[in-house]
Design an enzyme around this catalytic site. Structure first.
Site, mmCIF file in Angstrom:
data_model
loop_
_atom_site.group_PDB
_atom_site.id
_atom_site.type_symbol
_atom_site.label_atom_id
_atom_site.label_comp_id
_atom_site.label_asym_id
_atom_site.label_seq_id
_atom_site.Cartn_x
_atom_site.Cartn_y
_atom_site.Cartn_z
ATOM 1 N N LYS A 108 77.849 15.884 9.535
ATOM 2 C CA LYS A 108 78.195 17.289 9.218
ATOM 3 C C LYS A 108 77.230 17.850 8.163
ATOM 4 O O LYS A 108 76.073 17.473 8.147
ATOM 5 C CB LYS A 108 79.658 17.397 8.772
ATOM 6 N N HIS A 163 81.661 21.015 18.969
ATOM 7 C CA HIS A 163 82.546 20.454 17.941
ATOM 8 C C HIS A 163 83.561 21.519 17.532
ATOM 9 O O HIS A 163 83.236 22.709 17.474
ATOM 10 C CB HIS A 163 81.728 19.987 16.734
ATOM 11 N N GLU A 206 88.520 14.979 20.495
ATOM 12 C CA GLU A 206 88.791 15.096 19.068
ATOM 13 C C GLU A 206 89.960 16.058 18.857
ATOM 14 O O GLU A 206 89.768 17.279 18.817
ATOM 15 C CB GLU A 206 87.555 15.645 18.342
ATOM 16 N N GLY A 240 89.349 14.968 9.888
ATOM 17 C CA GLY A 240 89.232 15.094 8.438
ATOM 18 C C GLY A 240 90.565 15.206 7.727
ATOM 19 O O GLY A 240 90.626 15.539 6.547
HETATM 20 C C1 PEP Z 1 84.481 14.751 13.414
HETATM 21 O O1 PEP Z 1 84.464 15.809 12.819
HETATM 22 O O2 PEP Z 1 83.747 14.588 14.421
HETATM 23 C C2 PEP Z 1 85.401 13.722 12.935
HETATM 24 C C3 PEP Z 1 85.903 12.892 13.797
HETATM 25 O O3 PEP Z 1 85.702 13.720 11.596
HETATM 26 P P1 PEP Z 1 86.646 12.667 10.806
HETATM 27 O O4 PEP Z 1 86.265 11.293 11.293
HETATM 28 O O5 PEP Z 1 86.310 12.874 9.370
HETATM 29 O O6 PEP Z 1 88.040 13.005 11.154
#
Ligand code: PEP
Length: 259
Positions: A12, A96, A168, A174
């Site tokens: 990121k 994303h 995701e 996060g």
């Molecule tokens: C991401 O943003 O792709 C992600 C999975 O973040 P995190 O592992 O911090 O949840």
């Protein structure tokens, strides 16, 4: 042939080029020789060149976090596929949830970028996932089905071989909240069914589907043991050499047990 487990780190908007070099160096030292797991690091644009230097001659691959859907020209602030290829970038994260939420990326934009990536031999890691409100309304499958169909429209069978999907759940990114292995597996199986409808069962069987959302060393083994979970897209835990190493090691163990 089992699908190759893939562990991809999404850094990121973290790490200056100097800091990124340190992180990449540590990752190469720990897991840069193994080849059972496909390891990809995705630093910010400003660190791509430095990280490319650090991972040269290792098995670690380089990803970007976005790409323009335009080839070149008057698009201030954008970065083209040719620019990424020139820096030895092989993968690109597309769609994303942070890009969808904060920068207005729609499925149509994700689709254009996916096609541009594939036409230029970049492997797209296409992200899909529902928000908490959508899950609470029981809409997760409808939302993800639409993201898959619209985001992956018009891809030829030959190009599709290269596509990686990342599931995701937005509520798990996060936040420290992880989907349970069973919740994630349910959605991954659904995604594979949608891919089969788009590209046929054989292709769907070969496509890697990664899980992302607070994947950490202590929950990775359980997630990666699920039949349709083929790796992880990692945010927070990708920023520490020890954590990322442990995730790659969990991937290697999963690869051995799924072989
Ligand atoms: C991401 O943003 O792709 C992600 C999975 O973040 P995190 O592992 O911090 O949840």
């Amino acid at each position: 042939m089992p699908r190759t487990i893939t562990i991809a780190g999404n850094w990121k908007m973290n790490k200056t080029a100097t800091e990124a070099a340190e992180l990449a160096k540590g990752i190469v030292q720990n897991v840069g020789r193994q080849t059972e797991v496909s390891v990809v690091v995705c630093p910010p644009f400003t660190a791509l060149q430095t990280v490319a230097g650090e991972i040269a001659n290792s098995s670690v691959r380089l990803g970007a976090q976005n790409v323009s859907d335009k080839p070149s020209g008057a698009y201030t602030g954008e970065v083209s596929v040719a620019m990424l290829r020139d820096l030895h970038v092989t993968h690109v994260i597309l769609g994303h949830s942070e890009r969808r939420e904060y920068y207005g990326e729609t499925d149509a934009i994700v689709n254009r970028k996916t096609l541009v990536a594939l036409e230029n031999a970049l492997i797209p890691i296409v992200c899909v996932g529902e928000t908490l409100a959508q899950r609470e309304a029981g809409e997760e499958f409808a939302v993800i089905g639409r993201q898959i169909r619209d985001g992956l429209a018009g891809i030829s069978p030959a190009q599709f071989e290269k596509v990686i999907i990342a599931y995701e759940p937005v509520w798990a990114i996060g936040t420290g909240k992880t989907a349970t292995p069973a919740q994630a597996q349910d959605v991954h199986a659904f995604i594979r069914k949608e891919l089969a409808a788009l590209q046929g069962a054989e292709q769907a069987r070969k496509t890697r589907i990664l899980y992302g959302g607070s994947m950490k060393p202590d929950n990775a083994a359980a997630l990666l043991s699920e039949a349709d979970i083929d790796g992880g897209l990692i945010g927070g835990a990708a920023l520490k050499v020890a954590d990322f190493t442990a995730l790659v090691e969990a991937g290697r163990a999963a690869a051995a047990s799924k072989a």
